[in-house]
Design a protein around this motif. Structure first.
Motif, PDB file in Angstrom:
ATOM      1  N   VAL A   1      -8.046   6.623  -5.228  1.00  0.00           N
ATOM      2  CA  VAL A   1      -9.041   6.272  -6.251  1.00  0.00           C
ATOM      3  C   VAL A   1      -8.704   4.893  -6.819  1.00  0.00           C
ATOM      4  O   VAL A   1      -7.603   4.377  -6.642  1.00  0.00           O
ATOM      5  N   ALA A   2      -9.698   4.320  -7.500  1.00  0.00           N
ATOM      6  CA  ALA A   2      -9.489   3.022  -8.138  1.00  0.00           C
ATOM      7  C   ALA A   2      -8.514   3.188  -9.304  1.00  0.00           C
ATOM      8  O   ALA A   2      -8.389   4.283  -9.875  1.00  0.00           O
ATOM      9  N   GLU A   3      -7.823   2.132  -9.641  1.00  0.00           N
ATOM     10  CA  GLU A   3      -6.909   2.187 -10.775  1.00  0.00           C
ATOM     11  C   GLU A   3      -7.697   2.530 -12.019  1.00  0.00           C
ATOM     12  O   GLU A   3      -8.707   1.902 -12.333  1.00  0.00           O
ATOM     13  N   PRO A   4      -7.286   3.591 -12.735  1.00  0.00           N
ATOM     14  CA  PRO A   4      -8.066   3.978 -13.924  1.00  0.00           C
ATOM     15  C   PRO A   4      -7.994   2.886 -14.991  1.00  0.00           C
ATOM     16  O   PRO A   4      -6.986   2.169 -15.081  1.00  0.00           O
ATOM     17  N   ALA A   5      -9.057   2.788 -15.765  1.00  0.00           N
ATOM     18  CA  ALA A   5      -9.140   1.750 -16.800  1.00  0.00           C
ATOM     19  C   ALA A   5      -8.027   1.942 -17.832  1.00  0.00           C
ATOM     20  O   ALA A   5      -7.366   1.004 -18.238  1.00  0.00           O
ATOM     21  N   ALA A   6      -7.819   3.206 -18.197  1.00  0.00           N
ATOM     22  CA  ALA A   6      -6.753   3.486 -19.158  1.00  0.00           C
ATOM     23  C   ALA A   6      -5.743   4.408 -18.503  1.00  0.00           C
ATOM     24  O   ALA A   6      -6.085   5.204 -17.622  1.00  0.00           O
ATOM     25  N   GLU A   7      -4.506   4.295 -18.894  1.00  0.00           N
ATOM     26  CA  GLU A   7      -3.453   5.149 -18.339  1.00  0.00           C
ATOM     27  C   GLU A   7      -3.794   6.617 -18.587  1.00  0.00           C
ATOM     28  O   GLU A   7      -3.919   7.045 -19.733  1.00  0.00           O
ATOM     29  N   PRO A   8      -3.968   7.412 -17.501  1.00  0.00           N
ATOM     30  CA  PRO A   8      -4.314   8.827 -17.725  1.00  0.00           C
ATOM     31  C   PRO A   8      -3.106   9.593 -18.275  1.00  0.00           C
ATOM     32  O   PRO A   8      -1.962   9.158 -18.112  1.00  0.00           O
ATOM     33  N   ALA A   9      -3.404  10.711 -18.894  1.00  0.00           N
ATOM     34  CA  ALA A   9      -2.347  11.483 -19.541  1.00  0.00           C
ATOM     35  C   ALA A   9      -1.455  12.160 -18.502  1.00  0.00           C
ATOM     36  O   ALA A   9      -0.230  12.122 -18.598  1.00  0.00           O
ATOM     37  N   ASP A  10      -2.084  12.759 -17.491  1.00  0.00           N
ATOM     38  CA  ASP A  10      -1.317  13.582 -16.556  1.00  0.00           C
ATOM     39  C   ASP A  10      -1.092  12.827 -15.249  1.00  0.00           C
ATOM     40  O   ASP A  10      -1.666  13.153 -14.233  1.00  0.00           O
ATOM     41  N   VAL A  11      -0.262  11.842 -15.277  1.00  0.00           N
ATOM     42  CA  VAL A  11      -0.011  11.095 -14.044  1.00  0.00           C
ATOM     43  C   VAL A  11       1.452  11.223 -13.657  1.00  0.00           C
ATOM     44  O   VAL A  11       2.352  11.102 -14.481  1.00  0.00           O
ATOM     45  N   ALA A  12       1.657  11.541 -12.393  1.00  0.00           N
ATOM     46  CA  ALA A  12       3.020  11.524 -11.850  1.00  0.00           C
ATOM     47  C   ALA A  12       3.193  10.191 -11.126  1.00  0.00           C
ATOM     48  O   ALA A  12       2.239   9.671 -10.559  1.00  0.00           O
ATOM     49  N   THR A  13       4.392   9.671 -11.174  1.00  0.00           N
ATOM     50  CA  THR A  13       4.609   8.357 -10.585  1.00  0.00           C
ATOM     51  C   THR A  13       5.723   8.405  -9.538  1.00  0.00           C
ATOM     52  O   THR A  13       6.765   9.025  -9.761  1.00  0.00           O
ATOM     53  N   LEU A  14       5.465   7.799  -8.396  1.00  0.00           N
ATOM     54  CA  LEU A  14       6.515   7.580  -7.414  1.00  0.00           C
ATOM     55  C   LEU A  14       6.867   6.097  -7.479  1.00  0.00           C
ATOM     56  O   LEU A  14       6.026   5.249  -7.174  1.00  0.00           O
TER      57      LEU A  14
END
Lengths: 548, 276, 310
Positions: free
Chosen positions: A31-44
């Motif tokens: 998906v496109a980079e969300p405009a605002a940092e989403p709450a439930d994001v896991a990061t690698l």
């Protein structure tokens, strides 16, 4: 939502060549980079890593009757190669012919997320689908062998060109639909039928009993049918005379015959031999590579030889019988009524064997001499030329000419007289590796959502830690993501999700023509009504559209 | 010289796999360390100490490195893969004893199960008792069984003794079951008594010597070649005498020689000792 | 199965037998009683694509230890002594390849004069597409899997001259399917052991009769077979001495003594699935009637899940 951040992204399909950028995954898609940092994001955090699309394997033998015959015939292949069950994986074994579960885990552990079984006779298609369902993690599909099919040859024997083409198109659609397969496979066109009549090997213009059609007509007819149906993948061709010195002639002639049509030539290494004066093997790779270079409508995969054990298995029954005579070791064969054949012979390739050394060089020559990485793909024709687990090593051979040189030293020294590999300096870039292991395959398979990381692509990602030794780098990905879920971490499977079956959307193809149906009912050992594979074997099959 | 002595406390209810119990592994270990070695009983990982009393003591020079006492018929893979030292079992053993062993000596005072010395590459196995099927044979799907070493069985053996072996010597003092020397690629099988049917079937090379004499139930693909006193038998006889099991048939005996199996090239031989 | 792991097997589907086989050898089998529609559908009277005359277009040879209705209907019946399959197959290999043999011309092999075998070897080589259909008379004769290995070698070598294949005449319902699934899931068709957490294979060591004879199992799940009827008495006694869970649709000789009997829907009648024919062709079997009982698969799945989540 999952973010892969800080990695160098190699996404040749979208002309992204090693830029540091984030890849966002959600709902199984990029998906496109969300405009605002989403709450439930896991990061690698992929700092120091390269980020590739998930690998796409377009030619491998992993499921179905001949593969299982190979497994069952060779317990000695399994005894020292096993994996215990873990909390998330099932136990398995097998080196050149692993069990289905192990096949899925091992492909995933190399960063692959899509897999095609390359040769399925219609009569045993249910078996292939049953095994594909037991291959975890990867999305899978299969190709239907048609090059020695009686109905196909009967239709092709019609002298009326137009009627012949129309009827063949309908028949191909019917066969693909009946087998729930993805593409048309041709194996030694006419040659397997000739074997059943104890006829010799066939050339492009040999008339093959009982219908008197030639391999040329089978090749061109099926290629045209695949084109006219707008199948996402063109005909997938295993040519005549596999493995025979001098077969470069039939290879080039077949390419000439198919010029102007889309076609994929598989395990081309096995089809690129000149004959020496004594009838032995010399490389024909330069001529074959040149032919591919000149025909943008063609693609190929290489079938790179891997030294060590292999299990040869193909629908090319006469070729397997010839192989069996090399060592008089075990040989399995199965003639399949009205359709095909199959053979299995275990092998061991040795660098000291001149023939094997030439074959090894021919594969690399093809990879290095074919200029467009979008049209030549890395395969080992698993497990025919060697097991797929050798991919990381082959990647290193392509990227590292010093490593290639070291290996050349280990070969039978006479190999330099018969090949040109030692003269080739090309080194693959990471982008080119990404192309020949996923982007190119996905494109020629017509899988718009695979092999790239653009918005809308499937969330299949492989992240490798950058290191100088490319073999180690590609042997143990930091992470592999399939459908948005992390399935591999540090080279180990951490989640065994289910893959999905892939098929083509042929709509509702016309029923089998009455004369063909009658022929079928008269001579098959299965009733026509029981022939087509039921929905239960391909639950929720993803259907890729055709573009006629 | 230290000897590790293991005495079985009780017979396990299901079979156990004890490939850890070889001189290579126990050498230099304390009794406590030996007790902690893993032992697969059924599908459970247990320890040697769960099933054996373990004593490590100094012993005379002739004593073995590893001595097992008790009826170990439920224990498979004893001596498997050993490469050195002397191991003695006072009692029966299960399958795969001495399989894949490459050196040292394994002595079993009792009967052995199937696959005794399968894929053996070197060393010596002496069984004072009978052995099961597939002595010195190849495992399923493999082309080659025993590749070296010597096996002596003072009793009789089951079927397929020496199947697919390539090198080495197997001496069965008693009788052998069907298809002794099946598909041999080389090496020697000596049968002191009588072999059952199909001796030497599909043999490519190698020798099956039958001391019990004729008549043999040979396959039609074997042909009589000659009667002679082969030098090779003197060598075999000497070797067997050296390990303390000289055959009662002398080193100068004459044999009738049959060549076969012609279906596999006919370079193997079955020898039948002649009386007198 | 075991023989295939040593020499492989050259085979074909039943439709090829029907369409092409001009020489059919029934060896140690009696399909007219054990596989009653086999001859009419595939192997004797049926008209095939290249055998349009049907029965007249085929030469049929039966090799057996006693006369049966199959041998009576054959063009030639070769009655052999019990326990001679290996010898006769060995001899045929030599005769087909023209090897020198070590017996006199007036000798008998398997109780049959040598000239009969010579004629058969010539017929095999002269055929366009020959098949040997072999049954329990081969696999349960002295030598067992070695008999099949030797037949496999014969079949392989005849392919230097013509097309020639072997098909086991398998019975026992979907036994082929069980071999296939075990094959792709564990790597081995039968006799698989998981004691170490991964599959291991050794018939004789990990197969039912050996395990029971040596009392190496302390519990058993029994599916799709009736050990009370099919196993030797001492094996049954060994099973009776341990806890057993038995999945079975019918009352039979095992249901009386199994510790737990779970009635299941009969496969192919009240449960659907895949049936692998004796020539490994997979067929769909449909559910024809409803059963109040779950399928084998459902029972096994629920046992597995109960254990997993225990």
């Amino acid at each position: 939502m999952l973010r892969v951040t800080n990695g160098r992204v190699h996404d040749p399909g979208n002309a992204v060549a090693g830029e540091v950028r984030d890849v966002w995954l959600d709902g199984g898609k990029v998906v496109a980079e969300p405009a605002a940092e989403p709450a439930d994001v896991a990061t690698l955090d992929a700092a120091g890593c390269v980020v590739f699309p998930g690998g796409v394997e377009l030619h491998s033998h992993v499921a179905g009757s001949k593969v299982n015959a190979g497994r069952i015939m060779c317990p000695e292949d399994h005894v020292d190669h096993y994996r215990c069950r873990t909390d998330v994986t099932r136990a398995g074994c097998g080196h050149t012919v692993p069990t289905t579960y192990l096949t899925g885990y091992e492909y995933a552990r190399l960063g692959y997320t899509t897999l095609f079984e390359a040769a399925v006779p219609p009569l045993t298609a249910r078996h292939a689908h049953e095994e594909l369902r037991d291959i975890p993690i990867l999305d899978t599909g299969c190709y239907t062998v048609m090059g020695n099919n009686h109905l196909v040859m009967k239709v092709l024997s019609d002298p009326d060109e137009e009627r012949r083409a129309a009827r063949l198109r309908d028949l191909v659609a019917w066969l693909l639909h009946a087998t729930r397969a993805y593409a048309v496979k041709i194996v030694n066109p006419g040659g397997v039928e000739s074997w059943k009549w104890h006829g010799g090997p066939v050339d492009l213009d040999t008339s093959v009993p009982p219908y008197g059609v030639t391999p040329r007509r089978i090749l061109t007819g099926l290629a045209a049918a695949a084109d006219e149906l707008g199948l996402p993948h063109p005909v997938h061709v295993h040519l005549n005379h596999l493995g025979v010195p001098g077969n470069v002639a039939v290879t080039l002639a077949s390419m000439q015959a198919l010029a102007g049509r889309r076609a994929h030539f598989t395990h081309l290494q096995f089809h690129s031999y000149e004959a020496t004066r004594s009838g032995s093997y010399a490389s024909g790779a330069p001529a074959v590579a040149e032919s591919i270079n000149q025909h943008p409508e063609f693609t190929c995969d290489v079938g790179q030889l891997v030294f060590g054990p292999a299990t040869t298995m193909t629908s090319d029954a006469p070729m397997e019988f010839r192989l069996h005579h090399l060592h008089k070791d075990k040989w399995a064969n199965s003639d399949i009524e009205m359709e095909s054949g199959a053979g299995v012979v275990p092998m061991r390739y040795s660098p000291r064997q001149l023939v094997n050394a030439v074959q090894w060089c021919v594969g690399l020559e093809l990879m290095l001499l074919i200029r467009d990485p979008w049209r030549v793909f890395l395969t080992t024709d698993h497990p025919n030329a060697g097991p797929f687990v050798a991919y990381p090593m082959i990647v290193r051979l392509l990227m590292d000419r010093e490593f290639r040189r070291e290996w050349l030293e280990k070969l039978n020294p006479r190999v330099r007289r018969f090949t040109t590999l030692h003269e080739l300096d090309r080194e693959y870039t990471l982008d080119e590796i990404a192309t020949v292991t996923r982007a190119g395959q996905a494109r020629v398979l017509g899988l718009a959502d695979k092999g790239h990381l653009g918005v809308g692509a499937d969330a299949d990602v492989a992240v490798y830690r950058e290191q100088g030794d490319r073999e180690r780098m590609f042997a143990a990905p930091a992470w592999v993501v399939k459908g948005g879920e992390v399935v591999v971490r540090d080279g180990e499977v951490v989640a065994a999700v289910d893959g999905r079956p892939l098929g083509v959307d042929l709509g509702d193809p016309p029923p089998l023509a009455a004369d063909l149906a009658e022929q079928f009912e008269s001579y098959s050992s299965v009733r026509l009504a029981n022939y087509a594979v039921e929905d239960a074997y391909v639950p929720d099959q993803v259907l890729i559209p055709c573009a006629p | 010289m230290r000897t590790v002595t293991l005495t079985l406390k009780a017979e396990p209810p299901v079979s156990a796999e004890a490939e850890q119990l070889i001189p290579d592994v126990v050498a230099g270990k304390t009794a406590e360390e030996v007790r902690r070695l893993p032992l697969l009983v059924g599908n459970r990982r247990e320890t040697v100490g769960d099933w054996f009393d373990v004593v490590v003591d100094e012993a005379e020079a002739a004593a073995p490195d590893l001595l097992l006492r008790g009826d170990l018929v439920r224990f498979k893979r004893l001596g498997e893969g050993m490469s050195r030292g002397a191991m003695v079992v006072e009692g029966r053993v299960g399958f795969h004893a001495g399989a894949r062993m490459s050196g040292g000596s394994l002595t079993i005072a009792g009967d052995a199960g199937d696959f005794l010395g399968a894929h053996m590459a070197g060393g010596r196995i002496i069984v004072r008792g009978d052995a099961g099927h597939y002595v010195a044979a190849a495992y399923r799907g493999e082309k080659t069984g025993m590749k070296g070493g010597t096996i002596v069985v003072t009793g009789s053996v089951g079927q397929m003794v020496g199947a697919r072996m390539r090198r080495g010597l197997v001496y069965v003092q008693g009788d052998a079951g069907d298809v002794a020397g099946y598909n041999m690629k080389g090496g020697t099988v000596v049968v002191g008594g009588a072999p059952a049917a199909r001796v030497g079937a599909r043999m490519v090379r190698g020798t099956v010597a039958v001391l019990g004499g004729e008549p043999l139930e040979l396959l039609p693909t074997f042909s009589y070649a000659c009667t002679y006193a082969p030098t090779f038998w003197r060598v075999v006889h000497h070797e067997l005498a050296r390990v303390g099991h000289a055959p009662r048939v002398g080193p100068g005996v004459t044999f009738r020689r049959y060549c076969g199996d012609v279906n596999e090239g006919g370079r193997g031989e079955v020898l039948a000792a002649q009386p007198g | 199965m075991i023989a295939r792991q040593q020499v492989g097997l050259a085979t074909c589907t039943l439709g090829e037998v029907k369409n092409r086989a001009d020489l059919v050898i029934f060896w140690g089998c009696n399909p007219r009683e054990s596989h009653q529609r086999h001859q009419a559908r595939y192997s004797a009277s049926v008209k095939g694509q290249f055998i349009p005359e049907g029965r007249k277009g085929r030469r049929i040879v039966a090799i057996d230890v006693r006369p049966t209705s199959t041998t009576a209907a054959a063009d030639q019946f070769i009655q052999v002594e019990p326990g001679s399959t290996f010898e006769t197959a060995t001899l045929l290999r030599a005769l087909v390849a023209g090897k020198r043999i070590g017996i006199e011309e007036d000798a008998k092999v398997g109780g049959v004069p040598l000239h009969v075998w010579r004629e058969l070897a010539e017929a095999i080589k002269a055929a366009d597409y020959g098949v040997i259909l072999f049954g329990l008379g081969v696999t349960h004769d002295r030598g067992h899997d070695l008999n099949v290995e030797e037949l496999g070698a014969l079949i392989r070598e005849v392919n230097d001259y013509t097309r020639f294949y072997g098909l086991p005449m398998r019975g026992h319902g979907n036994v082929t399917g069980s071999n296939q699934v075990m094959g792709w899931q564990t790597g081995y068709p039968i006799a698989v052991n998981f004691n170490r957490g991964y599959p291991r294979y050794n018939p004789g060591e990990f197969s039912v009769l050996g395990l029971l004879a040596r009392e190496e199992v302390d519990a058993a799940i029994i599916i799709a077979t009736d050990p009370g009827a099919h196993l030797p008495g001492d094996s049954v006694a060994a099973l009776q001495a341990i806890p057993t869970i038995y999945l079975e649709p019918h009352v039979n000789t095992t249901t009386g003594w199994a510790t737990v009997v779970i009635p299941v829907a009969p496969a192919g009648v009240a449960a659907e699935g895949t049936f692998y024919r004796m020539d490994n062709v997979p067929l769909r079997v449909r559910k024809l009637v409803d059963s109040p009982f779950p399928s084998d698969e459902e029972v096994l799945r629920s046992i597995k899940e109960t254990i997993l989540h225990a």
